[in-house]
Design a protein around this motif. Structure first.
Motif, PDB file in Angstrom:
ATOM      1  N   SER A   6       0.832  -1.020   0.015  1.00 36.42           N
ATOM      2  CA  SER A   6       0.058  -0.137  -0.158  1.00 36.42           C
ATOM      3  C   SER A   6       0.695   1.465   0.150  1.00 36.42           C
ATOM      4  CB  SER A   6      -0.770  -0.092   1.041  1.00 36.42           C
ATOM      5  OG  SER A   6      -0.187  -0.182   2.545  1.00 36.42           O
ATOM      6  N   THR A   9       2.121   2.197  -3.526  1.00 37.78           N
ATOM      7  CA  THR A   9       0.873   2.395  -4.296  1.00 37.78           C
ATOM      8  C   THR A   9       0.474   4.140  -3.889  1.00 37.78           C
ATOM      9  OG1 THR A   9      -0.084   0.618  -3.905  1.00 37.78           O
ATOM     10  CG2 THR A   9      -1.466   2.092  -5.008  1.00 37.78           C
ATOM     11  N   ALA A  10       0.566   4.291  -2.934  1.00 36.23           N
ATOM     12  CA  ALA A  10       0.405   5.624  -2.483  1.00 36.23           C
ATOM     13  C   ALA A  10       1.414   6.500  -3.189  1.00 36.23           C
ATOM     14  CB  ALA A  10       0.361   5.943  -0.892  1.00 36.23           C
ATOM     15  N   TYR A  13       1.177   8.736  -6.378  1.00 40.41           N
ATOM     16  CA  TYR A  13       0.660  10.003  -6.656  1.00 40.41           C
ATOM     17  C   TYR A  13       1.131  11.140  -5.920  1.00 40.41           C
ATOM     18  CZ  TYR A  13      -2.478   6.711  -8.882  1.00 40.41           C
ATOM     19  OH  TYR A  13      -3.010   5.846  -9.674  1.00 40.41           O
ATOM     20  N   VAL A  14       2.188  10.835  -5.058  1.00 46.45           N
ATOM     21  CA  VAL A  14       2.506  11.988  -4.296  1.00 46.45           C
ATOM     22  C   VAL A  14       2.916  13.170  -5.129  1.00 46.45           C
ATOM     23  CG1 VAL A  14       4.817  12.713  -2.949  1.00 46.45           C
ATOM     24  CG2 VAL A  14       3.584  10.492  -2.448  1.00 46.45           C
ATOM     25  N   PRO A  15       2.414  14.261  -5.177  1.00 43.81           N
ATOM     26  CA  PRO A  15       2.609  15.355  -5.931  1.00 43.81           C
ATOM     27  C   PRO A  15       4.199  15.588  -5.819  1.00 43.81           C
ATOM     28  CG  PRO A  15       1.458  16.060  -4.254  1.00 43.81           C
ATOM     29  CD  PRO A  15       1.613  14.760  -3.941  1.00 43.81           C
ATOM     30  N   ALA A  25      11.194  11.371  -7.449  1.00 40.29           N
ATOM     31  CA  ALA A  25      10.212  11.225  -6.451  1.00 40.29           C
ATOM     32  C   ALA A  25      10.097   9.641  -6.311  1.00 40.29           C
ATOM     33  CB  ALA A  25       8.868  11.625  -7.174  1.00 40.29           C
ATOM     34  N   ARG A  34      10.921   3.970  -8.559  1.00 41.10           N
ATOM     35  CA  ARG A  34       9.825   3.415  -8.780  1.00 41.10           C
ATOM     36  C   ARG A  34       9.671   2.365  -9.954  1.00 41.10           C
ATOM     37  NH1 ARG A  34       6.222   7.932 -10.539  1.00 41.10           N
ATOM     38  NH2 ARG A  34       8.072   8.332 -11.871  1.00 41.10           N
TER      39      ARG A  34
ATOM     40  N   ARG B 114       0.377  17.196 -10.682  1.00 41.20           N
ATOM     41  CA  ARG B 114       0.454  15.981  -9.676  1.00 41.20           C
ATOM     42  C   ARG B 114       0.990  14.733 -10.028  1.00 41.20           C
ATOM     43  NH1 ARG B 114      -2.607  18.223  -5.379  1.00 41.20           N
ATOM     44  NH2 ARG B 114      -2.175  16.429  -4.065  1.00 41.20           N
ATOM     45  N   GLU B 186      -4.532  12.820  -1.569  1.00 41.98           N
ATOM     46  CA  GLU B 186      -4.478  11.847  -2.572  1.00 41.98           C
ATOM     47  C   GLU B 186      -4.212  10.503  -1.910  1.00 41.98           C
ATOM     48  OE1 GLU B 186      -2.098  13.627  -5.484  1.00 41.98           O
ATOM     49  OE2 GLU B 186      -2.578  12.229  -6.817  1.00 41.98           O
ATOM     50  N   LEU B 191      -5.643   5.204  -1.310  1.00 44.47           N
ATOM     51  CA  LEU B 191      -5.712   3.832  -0.457  1.00 44.47           C
ATOM     52  C   LEU B 191      -6.955   3.052  -0.497  1.00 44.47           C
ATOM     53  CD1 LEU B 191      -3.564   4.726   3.031  1.00 44.47           C
ATOM     54  CD2 LEU B 191      -2.948   2.949   1.021  1.00 44.47           C
TER      55      LEU B 191
END
Lengths: 338, 293
Positions: A6, A9-10, A13-15, A25, A34, B114, B186, B191
Motif C-alpha cells: 500500500s 501505491t500511495a 501520486y505523491v505530488p 520522486a 519506482r 500532480r 491523494e 488507499l
C-alpha cells in the motif's frame, strides 16, 4: 498491480513539488526508483490527461503560428496553395512601408501616453480607494465596470459621443461656451490619437486600478504605522513605503499596458478603422487590411510575424531585466520551477 | 503607540472635533471621486437616456430628459429576431468555450501539477509561452485553417480557437491551485481504491470549485467580448455574436442614432449584470491571472 504494497501505491501520486524532477520522486518505502510498470502507467495517465489540451493548443495555436511564418515568405493571395516564394521580400518591404513604420510610432506614442498619464492616474485612484471611505465599494465597481464592456460597445458608444457637431462632447463644449475646443475628434488627423487615448483611459484605467488595489492590500498596515511614528508625512509614506512595495505590481501593469498596445484592434477598428488616412492605424489593423481586404496574405503574415517578434523580444527583455527581481511572473516562475 | 492604536481601533472614543476635522480632510478626496465617477458614468447614462429619445430629439434636446419618452427604440429591438439571435449565439458560444477551456485545462493542469513524468516542465513551458502570443498573430492562418476544415459560418470555428487560446492562462491558474491541495488527501483516496481519474473527478474538482468558478467567468467574459474571430468566421448573420451584431447594426442604421443607443444599452445589460453577480470571481481571476502572466 494488485500485489504491490500500500505504501508504494500511495507514492505513485505523491505530488512532486518545486524543483524535484520526476525521477527523484521515490517511494517512501525505500526503493531508489519506482517500478517500471508504475512509471509507464503514470506517464500514460499524464499523457491521457494532457491530450485534449495539447491537441487544441497544437492544432489551433502552434500550427497557425508556424504557418504564419511559412506564408510570410510567399507572395500569396490566400487561395490555392502558396507557390510564389519571395524570400525575405515581405520583410524588407516592412521597413519601407510608411504605414507599418507609422504603426510602430503610434504604438510607442500610446504606450508613452499610458505610462505618463493613465497608469499614474490609476495609481492615484487606487491609493484614494484604499482608504476607509464611504461608498468605496461603489466607486470600485463603477471605475472597473467599463473594463467589462466589450471594446466594440465602447467603440460604438464613443464614436457617437465624439461625433463632430452633434455628439455629446461638442454639445457640452458648446453649452459652456467653448465651441472652439470642439472639433473633428476621431475624424481629425491630429485629434484622432489623443481622443482614442481618452477612450482607452476611460475603459482600461479601472483594470490597472484593481491590480494596484490588490497590491496595496498586500502591504502590511504596520509598515505605514511605523513610518508615521517615525514622523513620515503622507507623501513620504507613499514615496518610501507604498511605492517600493507596489513595484512588482507596477512592473506587471506596465508590461500588460505595452502588450495591450501592441495588440490593439477592436476599439480602433470600430471607431475609425485606422483612419483618417492611417492616422490611428495599429499593427493589427494593417495586418487585417492587407490580409482580408487586399488579399496580400504573405505580406500580412509578415506583419503578424513582426508583431510576434516585437512582443516576444519585449517580453523576454522585460522578464530578463525588469521582472527578474520579482518572485511572480510567468517566465521567472517557470525558471524557478525548472 | 498604544494611544494611536486605541484611537484607531476603538471608534467610539474619538472626540467629535477630531471626527469633524477628519471629515474636512477627506472632503477633497470625495470631490475627486465624485468627479471621476461622473466622468465614468456619464457615457453610460447618456446612452440609456438617449435610447428613450427620438433621433430628432437627440440633437435638439441633448441634455434634458426625453420629452416625450420614446420606448419604441427599445421595444422594437426586444421584439426583433436578429437581436435575440445574436444574444443566443453569444451565450451559446461563451458557455461552450468556457466548458471546453476549463475542461481541457483542468485535466492538463492535474497532470502538470500532480504527476511526475519526464518532460513535464517543458510541456508546462510550452503552454505558458502561449501567454505571450498575441491572438492577432495567428488569426490569418487560423482563418485559412478553419476554411480548410469547413468551419467557417460554424460556431465551432469560434469555440475551438477561443478555447485553445484560453488554455495557457487557465492552466497556469488551475495548476497553481491544484498544487495547494495536500498530498495526504491523494494518498488517502488512493488507499481507498480511487483511480487517478476518480481522485480528479470526485475530490480535486469539488475542492477546486472557487478556482473553477474564477476561470470559467474569465473564459465567458473573454468569449462574450471577442470580436475579431467571430467577425471573420461568420459571414452570414445566422451566428453573429453581440459585438458583430452591434457593428453591423451601426452600419445599417447609421442615421438613426437613438436606435443605436438603445441597442448599446441592451447589449451592455447582460455583461454588466453578469459583472454584478460574478464580481468577486472576475476580479480575483484578473488579479491572479495578471500576476501569473
Amino acid at each position: 498491480m494488485t500485489h504491490s504494497t500500500s505504501t508504494s501505491t500511495a507514492s505513485t501520486y505523491v505530488p512532486d513539488r518545486g524543483k524535484s524532477t520526476g525521477v527523484t520522486a521515490v517511494s517512501p518505502g525505500g526503493g531508489p526508483r519506482r517500478p517500471v510498470l508504475r512509471r509507464v502507467r503514470d506517464w500514460f495517465a499524464a499523457f491521457v490527461f494532457t491530450v485534449p489540451a495539447l491537441a487544441l493548443f497544437g492544432m489551433l495555436v502552434l500550427l497557425p503560428m508556424g504557418y504564419a511564418f511559412y506564408i510570410s515568405f510567399f507572395n500569396w493571395g490566400g487561395f490555392g496553395s502558396p507557390t510564389d516564394s519571395v524570400g525575405f521580400d515581405n520583410y524588407t518591404r516592412l521597413f519601407q512601408d510608411p504605414v507599418f513604420l507609422g504603426d510602430l510610432w503610434r504604438g510607442v506614442l500610446l504606450v508613452a501616453f499610458s505610462l505618463v498619464l493613465q497608469l499614474p492616474f490609476a495609481l492615484a485612484m487606487a491609493v484614494l480607494l484604499n482608504q476607509r471611505l464611504r461608498g468605496r465599494a461603489v466607486y470600485r465597481m463603477l471605475f472597473f465596470a467599463p473594463y467589462i464592456l466589450s471594446e466594440v460597445i465602447t467603440g460604438v458608444l464613443f464614436s457617437m459621443i465624439f461625433a463632430p457637431g452633434d455628439g455629446l462632447a461638442d454639445k457640452v463644449l458648446g453649452a459652456v461656451g467653448l465651441d472652439g475646443l470642439g472639433g473633428l475628434w476621431f475624424a481629425g488627423q491630429n485629434t484622432v490619437l489623443p481622443t482614442l487615448f481618452l477612450v482607452m483611459t476611460w475603459k482600461y484605467f479601472g483594470f490597472h486600478m484593481m491590480l494596484y488595489l490588490a497590491g496595496l492590500q498586500g502591504i502590511p498596515a504596520e509598515l505605514h504605522e511605523a513610518a508615521r511614528i517615525d514622523g513620515a508625512g503622507g507623501w513620504q509614506r507613499f514615496r518610501h513605503v507604498t511605492l517600493p512595495l507596489l513595484a512588482p505590481t507596477l512592473r506587471i501593469s506596465v508590461f500588460l499596458s505595452v502588450i495591450g498596445a501592441i495588440q490593439l484592434f477592436d476599439l480602433v477598428w470600430v471607431i475609425s478603422a485606422g483612419g483618417p488616412d492611417h492616422h490611428s492605424e495599429t499593427m493589427v489593423i494593417s495586418m487585417f487590411q492587407y490580409g482580408f481586404k487586399r488579399y496580400q496574405m504573405g505580406y500580412a503574415s509578415a506583419i503578424s510575424v513582426a508583431m510576434f517578434l516585437i512582443s516576444l523580444v519585449f517580453a523576454l527583455a522585460y522578464q530578463r531585466f525588469v521582472l527578474r527581481r520579482d518572485t511572480e511572473g510567468a517566465i521567472t516562475t517557470m525558471r524557478a520551477n525548472r | 503607540m498604544s494611544a494611536v492604536v486605541k484611537s484607531a481601533v476603538v471608534k467610539n472614543t474619538v472626540p467629535k472635533s477630531v471626527v469633524r476635522r477628519r471629515r474636512l480632510r477627506t472632503l477633497p478626496v470625495y470631490v475627486i471621486l465624485w468627479l471621476v465617477g461622473a466622468v465614468m458614468v456619464t457615457p453610460l447614462l447618456y446612452a440609456l437616456v438617449s435610447g428613450f429619445k427620438s433621433t430628432d430629439q437627440l440633437s435638439s434636446n441633448t441634455f434634458g430628459l426625453p420629452h416625450p419618452w420614446v420606448t419604441s427604440n427599445y421595444t422594437s429591438l426586444l421584439a426583433s429576431g436578429p437581436f435575440w439571435r445574436s444574444v443566443g449565439s453569444s451565450t451559446l458560444i461563451a458557455v461552450a468555450t468556457a466548458l471546453l477551456t476549463v475542461g481541457a485545462s483542468a485535466l492538463a493542469a492535474y497532470a502538470l501539477a500532480r504527476f511526475a513524468f519526464r518532460g513535464r516542465e517543458v510541456l508546462f513551458t510550452v503552454f505558458t509561452m502561449g501567454l505571450m502570443f498575441p491572438f492577432a498573430v495567428a488569426i490569418l492562418p487560423l482563418f485559412i485553417l478553419l476554411r480548410t476544415f469547413g468551419l467557417l459560418d460554424n460556431p465551432w470555428g469560434v469555440i475551438l480557437p477561443q478555447a485553445a487560446f484560453g488554455l495557457p492562462m487557465t492552466i497556469v491558474i488551475l495548476r497553481g491551485f491544484f498544487r495547494e491541495i495536500p498530498g495526504e488527501l491523494e494518498e488517502a483516496a488512493t488507499l481507498d481504491g480511487c483511480s487517478p481519474f476518480g481522485f480528479f473527478w470526485r475530490i480535486l474538482l469539488p475542492l477546486a470549485r472557487p478556482a473553477l468558478g474564477t476561470v470559467s467567468v474569465l473564459a465567458i467574459v473573454g468569449s462574450w467580448n471577442n470580436f475579431l474571430l467571430p467577425l471573420l468566421v461568420f459571414s452570414e448573420p445566422t451566428w453573429w455574436t453581440v459585438p458583430v451584431g452591434i457593428q453591423q447594426f451601426q452600419g445599417q442604421y447609421a442615421s438613426d442614432v437613438a436606435r443605436i443607443f438603445a441597442y448599446l444599452v441592451l447589449a451592455m445589460a447582460p455583461a454588466l449584470a453578469f459583472y454584478a453577480v460574478a464580481e468577486r470571481q472576475l476580479i480575483g481571476g484578473i488579479t491572479l491571472g495578471a500576476t501569473k502572466g
